[in-house]
Design a protein around this motif. Structure first.
Motif, PDB file in Angstrom:
ATOM      1  N   GLU A   1       0.827  -1.201   0.000  1.00 24.55           N
ATOM      2  CA  GLU A   1       0.000   0.000   0.000  1.00 24.55           C
ATOM      3  C   GLU A   1       0.867   1.259   0.000  1.00 24.55           C
ATOM      4  O   GLU A   1       2.062   1.216   0.302  1.00 24.55           O
ATOM      5  CB  GLU A   1      -0.955   0.002   1.194  1.00 24.55           C
ATOM      6  CG  GLU A   1      -1.935  -1.169   1.156  1.00 24.55           C
ATOM      7  CD  GLU A   1      -3.083  -1.027   2.142  1.00 24.55           C
ATOM      8  OE1 GLU A   1      -3.231   0.056   2.756  1.00 24.55           O
ATOM      9  OE2 GLU A   1      -3.837  -2.006   2.297  1.00 24.55           O
ATOM     10  N   ILE A   2       0.230   2.386  -0.340  1.00 25.83           N
ATOM     11  CA  ILE A   2       0.897   3.685  -0.313  1.00 25.83           C
ATOM     12  C   ILE A   2       0.490   4.392   0.967  1.00 25.83           C
ATOM     13  O   ILE A   2      -0.697   4.586   1.232  1.00 25.83           O
ATOM     14  CB  ILE A   2       0.505   4.556  -1.525  1.00 25.83           C
ATOM     15  CG1 ILE A   2       0.835   3.864  -2.835  1.00 25.83           C
ATOM     16  CG2 ILE A   2       1.220   5.911  -1.451  1.00 25.83           C
ATOM     17  CD1 ILE A   2       0.358   4.634  -4.075  1.00 25.83           C
ATOM     18  N   CYS A   3       1.476   4.784   1.768  1.00 26.61           N
ATOM     19  CA  CYS A   3       1.218   5.520   3.007  1.00 26.61           C
ATOM     20  C   CYS A   3       1.952   6.854   2.951  1.00 26.61           C
ATOM     21  O   CYS A   3       3.036   6.958   2.374  1.00 26.61           O
ATOM     22  CB  CYS A   3       1.681   4.731   4.226  1.00 26.61           C
ATOM     23  SG  CYS A   3       0.845   3.142   4.445  1.00 26.61           S
ATOM     24  N   VAL A   4       1.349   7.858   3.562  1.00 22.75           N
ATOM     25  CA  VAL A   4       1.953   9.183   3.670  1.00 22.75           C
ATOM     26  C   VAL A   4       2.121   9.519   5.140  1.00 22.75           C
ATOM     27  O   VAL A   4       1.225   9.256   5.952  1.00 22.75           O
ATOM     28  CB  VAL A   4       1.076  10.243   2.972  1.00 22.75           C
ATOM     29  CG1 VAL A   4       1.342  11.634   3.532  1.00 22.75           C
ATOM     30  CG2 VAL A   4       1.320  10.259   1.468  1.00 22.75           C
ATOM     31  N   MET A   5       3.290  10.064   5.497  1.00 21.58           N
ATOM     32  CA  MET A   5       3.524  10.541   6.858  1.00 21.58           C
ATOM     33  C   MET A   5       3.659  12.063   6.820  1.00 21.58           C
ATOM     34  O   MET A   5       4.531  12.594   6.114  1.00 21.58           O
ATOM     35  CB  MET A   5       4.787   9.920   7.456  1.00 21.58           C
ATOM     36  CG  MET A   5       5.017  10.270   8.925  1.00 21.58           C
ATOM     37  SD  MET A   5       3.702   9.686  10.024  1.00 21.58           S
ATOM     38  CE  MET A   5       4.041   7.914  10.029  1.00 21.58           C
TER      39      MET A   5
ATOM     40  N   VAL B   1      13.657  11.632  10.462  1.00 20.31           N
ATOM     41  CA  VAL B   1      14.269  10.760  11.472  1.00 20.31           C
ATOM     42  C   VAL B   1      13.530   9.416  11.498  1.00 20.31           C
ATOM     43  O   VAL B   1      14.148   8.350  11.629  1.00 20.31           O
ATOM     44  CB  VAL B   1      14.229  11.429  12.864  1.00 20.31           C
ATOM     45  CG1 VAL B   1      14.633  10.444  13.960  1.00 20.31           C
ATOM     46  CG2 VAL B   1      15.144  12.641  12.900  1.00 20.31           C
ATOM     47  N   PHE B   2      12.215   9.456  11.340  1.00 16.51           N
ATOM     48  CA  PHE B   2      11.426   8.229  11.314  1.00 16.51           C
ATOM     49  C   PHE B   2      11.848   7.343  10.143  1.00 16.51           C
ATOM     50  O   PHE B   2      12.038   6.133  10.302  1.00 16.51           O
ATOM     51  CB  PHE B   2       9.938   8.574  11.216  1.00 16.51           C
ATOM     52  CG  PHE B   2       9.028   7.386  11.264  1.00 16.51           C
ATOM     53  CD1 PHE B   2       8.890   6.644  12.427  1.00 16.51           C
ATOM     54  CD2 PHE B   2       8.312   6.997  10.149  1.00 16.51           C
ATOM     55  CE1 PHE B   2       8.046   5.537  12.472  1.00 16.51           C
ATOM     56  CE2 PHE B   2       7.470   5.893  10.179  1.00 16.51           C
ATOM     57  CZ  PHE B   2       7.342   5.161  11.346  1.00 16.51           C
ATOM     58  N   LEU B   3      12.027   7.947   8.955  1.00 14.85           N
ATOM     59  CA  LEU B   3      12.469   7.168   7.797  1.00 14.85           C
ATOM     60  C   LEU B   3      13.839   6.549   8.053  1.00 14.85           C
ATOM     61  O   LEU B   3      14.066   5.371   7.744  1.00 14.85           O
ATOM     62  CB  LEU B   3      12.525   8.044   6.546  1.00 14.85           C
ATOM     63  CG  LEU B   3      11.219   8.493   5.901  1.00 14.85           C
ATOM     64  CD1 LEU B   3      11.504   9.139   4.551  1.00 14.85           C
ATOM     65  CD2 LEU B   3      10.239   7.348   5.731  1.00 14.85           C
ATOM     66  N   LYS B   4      14.764   7.339   8.585  1.00 15.08           N
ATOM     67  CA  LYS B   4      16.122   6.838   8.835  1.00 15.08           C
ATOM     68  C   LYS B   4      16.117   5.719   9.869  1.00 15.08           C
ATOM     69  O   LYS B   4      16.954   4.809   9.811  1.00 15.08           O
ATOM     70  CB  LYS B   4      17.026   7.985   9.291  1.00 15.08           C
ATOM     71  CG  LYS B   4      17.314   9.008   8.197  1.00 15.08           C
ATOM     72  CD  LYS B   4      18.101  10.194   8.721  1.00 15.08           C
ATOM     73  CE  LYS B   4      18.335  11.227   7.634  1.00 15.08           C
ATOM     74  NZ  LYS B   4      19.042  12.426   8.143  1.00 15.08           N
TER      75      LYS B   4
ATOM     76  N   LEU C   1      19.458   4.995  11.881  1.00  7.29           N
ATOM     77  CA  LEU C   1      19.449   5.469  13.262  1.00  7.29           C
ATOM     78  C   LEU C   1      18.851   4.374  14.144  1.00  7.29           C
ATOM     79  O   LEU C   1      17.907   3.693  13.737  1.00  7.29           O
ATOM     80  CB  LEU C   1      18.605   6.746  13.395  1.00  7.29           C
ATOM     81  CG  LEU C   1      19.125   8.004  12.700  1.00  7.29           C
ATOM     82  CD1 LEU C   1      18.092   9.112  12.794  1.00  7.29           C
ATOM     83  CD2 LEU C   1      20.451   8.460  13.306  1.00  7.29           C
ATOM     84  N   LYS C   2      19.401   4.217  15.336  1.00  7.48           N
ATOM     85  CA  LYS C   2      18.889   3.234  16.283  1.00  7.48           C
ATOM     86  C   LYS C   2      17.904   3.914  17.233  1.00  7.48           C
ATOM     87  O   LYS C   2      18.214   4.964  17.804  1.00  7.48           O
ATOM     88  CB  LYS C   2      20.032   2.620  17.095  1.00  7.48           C
ATOM     89  CG  LYS C   2      20.890   1.638  16.316  1.00  7.48           C
ATOM     90  CD  LYS C   2      20.140   0.346  16.037  1.00  7.48           C
ATOM     91  CE  LYS C   2      21.042  -0.683  15.383  1.00  7.48           C
ATOM     92  NZ  LYS C   2      20.298  -1.926  15.067  1.00  7.48           N
TER      93      LYS C   2
ATOM     94  N   ILE D   1      10.134  -2.392  -0.531  1.00  9.20           N
ATOM     95  CA  ILE D   1       9.738  -1.211   0.239  1.00  9.20           C
ATOM     96  C   ILE D   1      10.446  -0.009  -0.381  1.00  9.20           C
ATOM     97  O   ILE D   1      11.663  -0.044  -0.583  1.00  9.20           O
ATOM     98  CB  ILE D   1      10.153  -1.321   1.721  1.00  9.20           C
ATOM     99  CG1 ILE D   1       9.561  -2.571   2.368  1.00  9.20           C
ATOM    100  CG2 ILE D   1       9.738  -0.072   2.496  1.00  9.20           C
ATOM    101  CD1 ILE D   1      10.165  -2.893   3.733  1.00  9.20           C
ATOM    102  N   VAL D   2       9.697   1.051  -0.688  1.00 11.40           N
ATOM    103  CA  VAL D   2      10.295   2.265  -1.232  1.00 11.40           C
ATOM    104  C   VAL D   2       9.935   3.434  -0.312  1.00 11.40           C
ATOM    105  O   VAL D   2       8.759   3.675  -0.026  1.00 11.40           O
ATOM    106  CB  VAL D   2       9.818   2.566  -2.669  1.00 11.40           C
ATOM    107  CG1 VAL D   2      10.565   3.790  -3.222  1.00 11.40           C
ATOM    108  CG2 VAL D   2      10.039   1.362  -3.577  1.00 11.40           C
ATOM    109  N   LEU D   3      10.967   4.131   0.176  1.00 13.36           N
ATOM    110  CA  LEU D   3      10.785   5.291   1.036  1.00 13.36           C
ATOM    111  C   LEU D   3      11.047   6.558   0.236  1.00 13.36           C
ATOM    112  O   LEU D   3      12.050   6.648  -0.475  1.00 13.36           O
ATOM    113  CB  LEU D   3      11.743   5.227   2.234  1.00 13.36           C
ATOM    114  CG  LEU D   3      11.714   3.946   3.083  1.00 13.36           C
ATOM    115  CD1 LEU D   3      12.718   4.064   4.233  1.00 13.36           C
ATOM    116  CD2 LEU D   3      10.321   3.660   3.613  1.00 13.36           C
TER     117      LEU D   3
END
Length: 317
Positions: A31-35, A45-48, A54-55, A161-163
């Protein structure tokens, strides 16, 4: 087909500064989601964090049974092969032409021959409408073309998965519309899981299957597009309708005096919910639902004029 991403109680800080805490959501496969979220709420930061750059301080990110928040470097390396990433500025190597930029992941991570690489690169150039530009340097093409070249490179390893990190950043409304159509067409073609970070309200209202909103160090809401576009939640309603009245201010959150001054004002009525953007060939995507389906299932009456082809797409229309 794409894969599901399950996020549980995710928390991230830099020193004593909490970015967001206890974020939980499931990004459905294919599915396609938008944040969305005001500037500075930690969307990038969420994507990373999702890709393991990022941990998190705590929480889990489960992809195909592996928690990438706590797995080994070897496991993380394998999981990252599922990802393709379109960075804000395209992140192209300035000294390489487009062909070599797009071929780079194949040469680094596979043992394919140059003839195989050429076939794949030309296919991705064709998908993104860049055939004939492969010998140009990134500095010789427009910003919109650099975005498409970055997308072609993100696709060469056939990710599940594509960001997309603000793919519309720096683009005019017309190029943004073309890019949005390309994203929808690609999702229909490759059936991967797409997550888009954006500030563009028209993109959020017309492209995704699901929308999330980060606000005030937490996830305010995440769910089907129609759920957020018909929401009475003040912060969601304010942001998605681009209004000044509501809890969001210039410094993210309004203080008590500002909110008190607005106490006798009401948020404007919700604008109509637009039709979701369809693939160019007119064939619905696997995850695409009939307009108004979620509202009917929940017994919610959408705003007047919703799901009409000829309504204005502008926020507040």
């Amino acid at each position: 087909m794409g894969v599901e991403i399950e996020v549980n109680d995710l928390t991230k800080s830099f020193g004593k500064q909490l970015i967001w805490g206890d974020v939980s959501l499931t990004i459905p496969a294919g599915e396609i989601c938008v944040m969305l979220g005001p500037s500075g709420t930690g969307k990038s930061v969420f994507l990373k964090t999702l890709i393991g750059l990022l941990k998190p301080d705590r929480g889990s990110i489960i992809i195909e049974g592996t928690d990438i928040a706590s797995c080994s470097e070897r496991e993380l390396y394998e999981i990252r092969k599922l990802f393709g990433v379109l960075f804000q500025d395209g992140a192209m190597f300035g000294s390489m032409n487009l062909y070599d930029n797009i071929a780079f992941p194949l040469r680094e991570h596979t043992k394919k021959s140059e003839s195989e690489i050429r076939a794949i690169v030309m296919e991705k150039l064709d998908i993104t409408g860049l055939i004939g530009t492969e010998h140009k340097l990134p500095g010789e093409i427009s910003g919109g073309m650099r975005k498409r070249a970055g997308l072609a490179r993100a696709l060469v390893l056939d990710p599940e998965i594509v960001l997309f990190d603000e793919p519309d950043s720096g683009l005019d409304p017309v190029r943004t519309s073309f890019l949005n159509q390309l994203i929808v067409d690609l999702n229909a073609q490759i059936d991967a899981t797409f997550l888009i970070v954006t500030h563009d309200i028209n993109t959020a209202r017309t492209v995704p299957d699901n929308i999330g909103l980060l606000y005030h160090k937490h996830l305010a809401m995440f769910g089907p597009r129609e759920m957020l576009l018909s929401s009475e939640e003040p912060v969601v309603r304010q942001f998605l309708n681009a209004q000044k009245i509501g809890p969001i201010g210039m410094s993210e959150e309004k203080d008590a005096d500002e909110l008190a001054a607005e106490s006798d004002q009401e948020l404007p009525p919700l604008p109509p919910i637009p039709m979701q953007l369809e693939p160019s060939n007119g064939i619905a995507r696997r995850s695409q639902r009939e307009p108004g389906a979620w509202c009917r299932e929940q017994g919610i009456t959408p705003p007047p004029g919703s799901f009409e082809d000829n309504i204005s797409m502008a926020p507040g229309a």
